[in-house]
Design an enzyme around this catalytic site. Structure first.
Site, PDB file in Angstrom:
ATOM      1  N   ARG A   7       0.789  -1.241   0.000  1.00 26.98           N
ATOM      2  CA  ARG A   7       0.000   0.000   0.000  1.00 26.98           C
ATOM      3  C   ARG A   7       0.819   1.287   0.000  1.00 26.98           C
ATOM      4  O   ARG A   7       0.251   2.366   0.055  1.00 26.98           O
ATOM      5  CB  ARG A   7      -1.008   0.033   1.153  1.00 26.98           C
ATOM      6  CG  ARG A   7      -1.970  -1.141   1.101  1.00 26.98           C
ATOM      7  CD  ARG A   7      -3.144  -0.982   1.997  1.00 26.98           C
ATOM      8  NE  ARG A   7      -2.761  -0.728   3.375  1.00 26.98           N
ATOM      9  CZ  ARG A   7      -3.610  -0.291   4.297  1.00 26.98           C
ATOM     10  NH1 ARG A   7      -4.860  -0.070   3.991  1.00 26.98           N
ATOM     11  NH2 ARG A   7      -3.214  -0.105   5.531  1.00 26.98           N
ATOM     12  N   ASP A   8       2.144   1.219  -0.085  1.00 30.36           N
ATOM     13  CA  ASP A   8       2.931   2.458  -0.145  1.00 30.36           C
ATOM     14  C   ASP A   8       4.240   2.238  -0.904  1.00 30.36           C
ATOM     15  O   ASP A   8       5.303   2.683  -0.473  1.00 30.36           O
ATOM     16  CB  ASP A   8       3.201   2.986   1.268  1.00 30.36           C
ATOM     17  CG  ASP A   8       3.574   4.470   1.285  1.00 30.36           C
ATOM     18  OD1 ASP A   8       3.230   5.192   0.315  1.00 30.36           O
ATOM     19  OD2 ASP A   8       4.204   4.910   2.247  1.00 30.36           O
ATOM     20  N   ILE A   9       4.145   1.567  -2.057  1.00 29.81           N
ATOM     21  CA  ILE A   9       5.331   1.391  -2.883  1.00 29.81           C
ATOM     22  C   ILE A   9       5.658   2.735  -3.512  1.00 29.81           C
ATOM     23  O   ILE A   9       4.808   3.367  -4.140  1.00 29.81           O
ATOM     24  CB  ILE A   9       5.111   0.304  -3.956  1.00 29.81           C
ATOM     25  CG1 ILE A   9       4.867  -1.052  -3.276  1.00 29.81           C
ATOM     26  CG2 ILE A   9       6.295   0.237  -4.920  1.00 29.81           C
ATOM     27  CD1 ILE A   9       4.453  -2.159  -4.227  1.00 29.81           C
ATOM     28  N   THR A  53       0.976   7.185  -0.029  1.00 23.77           N
ATOM     29  CA  THR A  53       1.559   8.467  -0.397  1.00 23.77           C
ATOM     30  C   THR A  53       0.802   9.009  -1.601  1.00 23.77           C
ATOM     31  O   THR A  53       0.750   8.345  -2.642  1.00 23.77           O
ATOM     32  CB  THR A  53       3.053   8.282  -0.728  1.00 23.77           C
ATOM     33  OG1 THR A  53       3.699   7.730   0.430  1.00 23.77           O
ATOM     34  CG2 THR A  53       3.703   9.597  -1.101  1.00 23.77           C
TER      35      THR A  53
END
Length: 152
Positions: A7-9, A53
């Site tokens: 969920r935040d690559i 992000t």
């Protein structure tokens, strides 16, 4: 393969390990907001909650829908876009503008944003990873890896 959705690559969470002075392996870091796939651990996320992000967030997450592997594939595509161009795929100055652009438009073509020549296949892979509709993206990380293998 482990049914974990990161969920935040983003570039800041990708680390190239060096062994013996040579780049050795790429590692994905910061699993602070990772969760099990929806069918394995749905209790970790509140419905409608947004995590990630904004510069790399996929459209479905912006809309408060559950993230799945295709959401991570979108983030990976945005990260590849940045790696190839040195630019964010969407560069609106405000967070609202950034999120609106993500919902209403496709990213620019890699070949138009990159400072130099880009293999056409890489551009195709990035666009498919970043498709606004999750159903148009690759369905698994293995599919992405297979496509990238075509680059040699």
């Amino acid at each position: 393969a482990k049914s974990i959705i990161h969920r935040d690559i983003k570039p800041e969470n990708v680390f190239v390990a060096v062994l013996g002075g040579e780049p050795d392996i790429v590692k994905l870091l910061d699993f602070g907001i990772a969760k099990g796939a929806p069918d394995t651990d749905a209790k970790l996320t509140v419905t409608g909650a947004v995590a990630g992000t904004p510069a790399y967030m996929p459209p479905e997450v912006i809309l408060g829908r559950a993230a799945d592997v295709r959401s991570d594939i979108y983030c990976f595509g945005a990260t590849l876009f940045f790696a190839a161009t040195g630019k964010l795929p969407f560069s609106q100055q405000t967070q609202v503008g950034l999120l609106a652009a993500r919902l209403m438009s496709e990213p620019p073509r890699l070949s138009e944003a990159a400072p130099g020549p880009i293999p056409p296949l890489l551009g195709t892979i990035v666009l498919r990873c970043m498709a606004t509709d999750p159903g148009a993206r690759y369905g698994s990380v293995q599919e992405v890896l297979d496509a990238l293998g075509g680059l040699g």
